[in-house]
Design a protein around this motif. Structure first.
Motif, PDB file in Angstrom:
ATOM      1  N   ARG A  31       0.982  -1.250  -0.127  1.00 31.97           N
ATOM      2  CA  ARG A  31       0.144  -0.047   0.085  1.00 31.97           C
ATOM      3  C   ARG A  31       0.865   1.199   0.108  1.00 31.97           C
ATOM      4  O   ARG A  31       0.553   2.190  -0.673  1.00 31.97           O
ATOM      5  N   ALA A  32       1.877   1.054   0.824  1.00 31.30           N
ATOM      6  CA  ALA A  32       2.863   2.541   1.030  1.00 31.30           C
ATOM      7  C   ALA A  32       3.474   2.623  -0.266  1.00 31.30           C
ATOM      8  O   ALA A  32       3.755   3.888  -0.685  1.00 31.30           O
ATOM      9  N   SER A  33       3.956   1.510  -0.864  1.00 25.74           N
ATOM     10  CA  SER A  33       4.981   1.900  -2.121  1.00 25.74           C
ATOM     11  C   SER A  33       3.944   2.114  -3.321  1.00 25.74           C
ATOM     12  O   SER A  33       4.708   2.823  -4.406  1.00 25.74           O
ATOM     13  N   THR A  34       2.721   1.927  -3.476  1.00 30.31           N
ATOM     14  CA  THR A  34       1.852   1.882  -4.670  1.00 30.31           C
ATOM     15  C   THR A  34       1.032   3.310  -4.198  1.00 30.31           C
ATOM     16  O   THR A  34       0.721   4.066  -5.398  1.00 30.31           O
ATOM     17  N   SER A  35       0.507   3.514  -3.060  1.00 28.16           N
ATOM     18  CA  SER A  35      -0.242   4.875  -2.798  1.00 28.16           C
ATOM     19  C   SER A  35       0.181   5.854  -1.890  1.00 28.16           C
ATOM     20  O   SER A  35      -0.695   6.684  -1.417  1.00 28.16           O
ATOM     21  N   GLY A  36       1.387   5.613  -1.323  1.00 25.33           N
ATOM     22  CA  GLY A  36       1.888   6.517  -0.354  1.00 25.33           C
ATOM     23  C   GLY A  36       2.034   6.218   0.818  1.00 25.33           C
ATOM     24  O   GLY A  36       1.424   5.162   1.288  1.00 25.33           O
ATOM     25  N   THR A  37       2.892   7.265   1.624  1.00 27.39           N
ATOM     26  CA  THR A  37       3.004   6.807   2.831  1.00 27.39           C
ATOM     27  C   THR A  37       1.899   6.794   3.975  1.00 27.39           C
ATOM     28  O   THR A  37       1.494   6.066   4.818  1.00 27.39           O
ATOM     29  N   ARG A  38       0.755   7.866   3.519  1.00 27.08           N
ATOM     30  CA  ARG A  38      -0.231   7.814   4.419  1.00 27.08           C
ATOM     31  C   ARG A  38      -1.431   6.747   4.118  1.00 27.08           C
ATOM     32  O   ARG A  38      -1.747   6.375   5.058  1.00 27.08           O
ATOM     33  N   ALA A  39      -1.459   6.109   2.974  1.00 28.90           N
ATOM     34  CA  ALA A  39      -2.081   5.033   2.918  1.00 28.90           C
ATOM     35  C   ALA A  39      -1.481   3.862   3.585  1.00 28.90           C
ATOM     36  O   ALA A  39      -2.224   3.073   4.144  1.00 28.90           O
ATOM     37  N   GLY A  40      -0.188   3.734   3.552  1.00 27.56           N
ATOM     38  CA  GLY A  40       0.408   2.708   4.463  1.00 27.56           C
ATOM     39  C   GLY A  40       0.404   2.833   5.788  1.00 27.56           C
ATOM     40  O   GLY A  40       0.126   1.611   6.464  1.00 27.56           O
ATOM     41  N   ILE A  41       0.233   3.920   6.392  1.00 29.93           N
ATOM     42  CA  ILE A  41      -0.010   4.096   7.652  1.00 29.93           C
ATOM     43  C   ILE A  41      -1.291   3.742   8.298  1.00 29.93           C
ATOM     44  O   ILE A  41      -1.671   3.053   9.148  1.00 29.93           O
ATOM     45  N   ALA A  42      -2.308   4.363   7.168  1.00 27.29           N
ATOM     46  CA  ALA A  42      -3.649   3.873   7.394  1.00 27.29           C
ATOM     47  C   ALA A  42      -3.954   2.540   7.430  1.00 27.29           C
ATOM     48  O   ALA A  42      -4.795   1.638   8.048  1.00 27.29           O
ATOM     49  N   THR A  43      -3.165   1.754   6.344  1.00 29.22           N
ATOM     50  CA  THR A  43      -3.429   0.183   6.323  1.00 29.22           C
ATOM     51  C   THR A  43      -2.787  -0.428   7.660  1.00 29.22           C
ATOM     52  O   THR A  43      -3.405  -1.267   8.300  1.00 29.22           O
TER      53      THR A  43
END
Length: 208
Positions: A31-43
């Motif tokens: 998620r973080a590598s494709t949609s950004g750090t914020r999406a990775g944190i949310a995941t």
């Protein structure tokens, strides 16, 4: 509250888990590598919230079973040990490339949280893992079964969430490293699988 020696052993096992990429780590990384750090944190936070729910369900179910009878405890122990060994062997012999697990579409942080939380809550493998993993660190003779399970479960959530948050923050570097390193790709499943098998064997021989 679990004994200190049990807690230290438990924490050592948790650290061993987070040192190698498991499903939660891989999902957060993807998620973080494709949609950004914020999406990775949310995941990461979504997975953690889902695991809190699994912890509460395990506390309710497992504590009742352990306190019910020796035969019920034996059944939980054998089923849990068998499941841990099963997923351990699956991890050891799984030949699915790591890259194929990291190809996810672009997504917003809010949607990433909802999807990660829902996927974790509805994942029967996660439920089975909690039911199999937590009881082997419970000492029934200490009493307060529910509180022991709750502490162990919340520690699992805490350590796992910290690990996935760090992965989300360092996603770019980790993605490049994992995709370049054939050694990591080859050995990560085998190491994690061996940990699962060892835990399963330990659980099988645990006394009530």
């Amino acid at each position: 509250m679990p004994e200190m020696t049990v807690l230290l052993t438990y924490l050592a096992v948790l650290i061993g888990f987070v040192l190698f990429p498991g499903p939660s780590i891989l999902l957060t990384l993807a998620r973080a590598s494709t949609s950004g750090t914020r999406a990775g944190i949310a995941t990461s936070l979504g997975i953690g919230f889902g695991d809190v729910i699994h912890t509460l369900l395990a506390v309710i179910g497992v504590s009742a079973v352990i306190m019910a009878s020796a035969n019920a405890f034996l059944a939980v122990k054998v089923l849990g040990a068998g499941y841990l060994i099963y997923i351990g062997l699956r991890s050891i012999f799984d030949k699915t490339p790591l890259q194929s697990q990291m190809e996810l579409p672009l997504i917003t942080p809010a949607k990433a949280f909802r999807q990660a939380c829902l996927a974790e809550v509805l994942n029967p493998k996660s439920a089975m893992f909690f039911l199999a993993f937590l009881p082997q660190f419970v000492v029934p003779s200490q009493g307060y079964i529910a509180s022991q399970l709750l502490v162990l479960g919340l520690l699992f959530v805490l350590v796992g969430t910290i690990a996935t948050l760090l992965v989300a923050l360092g996603a770019g570097i980790l993605t490049r490293t994992l995709r370049r390193s054939s050694a990591v790709l080859h050995w990560q499943g085998k190491v994690v699988g061996t940990l699962y098998c060892a835990l399963g064997i330990r659980l099988f021989f645990q006394q009530r």
